[in-house]
Design a protein around this motif. Structure first.
Motif, PDB file in Angstrom:
ATOM      1  N   UNK A  13     -19.553  -3.586 -48.379  1.00 15.07           N
ATOM      2  CA  UNK A  13     -19.672  -3.487 -47.389  1.00 15.07           C
ATOM      3  C   UNK A  13     -18.247  -4.109 -46.050  1.00 15.07           C
ATOM      4  N   UNK A  14     -17.915  -5.153 -46.351  1.00 13.68           N
ATOM      5  CA  UNK A  14     -16.542  -5.960 -45.927  1.00 13.68           C
ATOM      6  C   UNK A  14     -15.811  -4.767 -46.335  1.00 13.68           C
ATOM      7  N   UNK A  15     -15.215  -4.216 -47.340  1.00 12.58           N
ATOM      8  CA  UNK A  15     -14.454  -3.074 -47.196  1.00 12.58           C
ATOM      9  C   UNK A  15     -14.638  -2.086 -46.436  1.00 12.58           C
ATOM     10  N   UNK A  16     -16.088  -1.476 -46.085  1.00 12.23           N
ATOM     11  CA  UNK A  16     -15.639  -0.680 -45.531  1.00 12.23           C
ATOM     12  C   UNK A  16     -15.838  -0.772 -43.194  1.00 12.23           C
ATOM     13  N   UNK A  17     -16.247  -1.903 -43.301  1.00 16.07           N
ATOM     14  CA  UNK A  17     -16.181  -2.231 -42.052  1.00 16.07           C
ATOM     15  C   UNK A  17     -14.645  -2.503 -42.041  1.00 16.07           C
ATOM     16  N   UNK A  18     -13.851  -3.398 -42.811  1.00 15.68           N
ATOM     17  CA  UNK A  18     -12.296  -3.014 -42.662  1.00 15.68           C
ATOM     18  C   UNK A  18     -12.029  -2.126 -41.872  1.00 15.68           C
ATOM     19  N   UNK A  19     -12.193  -1.291 -43.088  1.00 13.83           N
ATOM     20  CA  UNK A  19     -11.642   0.434 -43.188  1.00 13.83           C
ATOM     21  C   UNK A  19     -12.035   0.505 -41.185  1.00 13.83           C
ATOM     22  N   UNK A  20     -13.368   0.615 -41.125  1.00 13.75           N
ATOM     23  CA  UNK A  20     -13.492   0.991 -40.090  1.00 13.75           C
ATOM     24  C   UNK A  20     -13.144   1.158 -38.747  1.00 13.75           C
ATOM     25  N   UNK A  21     -12.523  -0.694 -38.935  1.00 10.85           N
ATOM     26  CA  UNK A  21     -12.021  -1.945 -37.537  1.00 10.85           C
ATOM     27  C   UNK A  21     -10.785  -1.153 -38.142  1.00 10.85           C
ATOM     28  N   UNK A  22     -10.018  -0.491 -39.135  1.00 10.43           N
ATOM     29  CA  UNK A  22      -8.626  -0.164 -38.714  1.00 10.43           C
ATOM     30  C   UNK A  22      -8.687   1.658 -38.357  1.00 10.43           C
TER      31      UNK A  22
END
Length: 66
Positions: A13-22
Protein backbone atom coordinates in the motif's frame (compact mmCIF):
# COMPACT_ATOMS: atom_id res chain seq x y z
CA UNK A 1 1.65 -15.73 9.52
CA UNK A 2 -1.24 -13.27 9.55
CA UNK A 3 1.03 -10.50 10.84
CA UNK A 4 3.44 -10.99 7.93
CA UNK A 5 0.63 -10.75 5.40
CA UNK A 6 -0.66 -7.56 6.99
CA UNK A 7 2.81 -6.06 7.02
CA UNK A 8 3.28 -7.03 3.37
CA UNK A 9 -0.08 -5.46 2.56
CA UNK A 10 0.99 -2.26 4.28
CA UNK A 11 4.31 -2.22 2.45
CA UNK A 12 2.49 -2.71 -0.86
CA UNK A 13 0.00 0.00 0.00
CA UNK A 14 2.80 2.40 0.88
CA UNK A 15 4.56 1.66 -2.42
CA UNK A 16 1.35 2.28 -4.39
CA UNK A 17 0.70 5.53 -2.55
CA UNK A 18 4.25 6.72 -3.17
CA UNK A 19 3.84 5.98 -6.87
CA UNK A 20 0.49 7.75 -6.89
CA UNK A 21 2.02 10.78 -5.17
CA UNK A 22 4.86 10.86 -7.69
CA UNK A 23 2.32 10.81 -10.53
CA UNK A 24 0.33 13.71 -9.04
CA UNK A 25 3.49 15.72 -8.38
CA UNK A 26 4.43 15.36 -12.05
CA UNK A 27 0.92 16.39 -13.11
CA UNK A 28 1.09 19.37 -10.77
CA UNK A 29 4.41 20.51 -12.24
CA UNK A 30 2.98 20.28 -15.78
CA UNK A 31 -0.05 22.29 -14.71
CA UNK A 32 2.16 24.93 -13.07
CA UNK A 33 4.13 25.27 -16.30
CA UNK A 34 0.94 25.66 -18.32
CA UNK A 35 -0.37 28.19 -15.81
CA UNK A 36 2.85 30.20 -16.08
CA UNK A 37 2.58 30.52 -19.86
CA UNK A 38 -1.14 31.27 -19.78
CA UNK A 39 -0.49 34.02 -17.23
CA UNK A 40 2.20 35.48 -19.51
CA UNK A 41 -0.27 35.49 -22.42
CA UNK A 42 -2.87 37.21 -20.25
CA UNK A 43 -0.30 39.81 -19.15
CA UNK A 44 0.73 40.47 -22.75
CA UNK A 45 -2.87 40.81 -23.88
CA UNK A 46 -3.60 43.15 -20.97
CA UNK A 47 -0.59 45.29 -21.88
CA UNK A 48 -1.73 45.52 -25.50
CA UNK A 49 -5.25 46.49 -24.43
CA UNK A 50 -3.83 49.07 -22.02
CA UNK A 51 -1.61 50.57 -24.72
CA UNK A 52 -4.52 50.78 -27.14
CA UNK A 53 -6.79 52.34 -24.54
CA UNK A 54 -4.16 54.95 -23.69
CA UNK A 55 -3.22 55.44 -27.34
CA UNK A 56 0.40 54.59 -26.74
CA UNK A 57 0.64 52.76 -30.05
CA UNK A 58 2.17 54.81 -32.81
CA UNK A 59 0.10 55.08 -35.98
CA UNK A 60 2.60 54.21 -38.68
CA UNK A 61 0.76 56.13 -41.39
CA UNK A 62 0.71 59.24 -39.24
CA UNK A 63 4.37 58.77 -38.37
CA UNK A 64 5.40 58.30 -42.02
CA UNK A 65 3.40 61.36 -43.15
CA UNK A 66 5.33 63.61 -40.75
Amino acid sequence: MTDIILINDLVDLRARKRKELEFYNKQLEELRTKMFFIQKEIDLTSDIIDMIEKEKILDLREYLNK
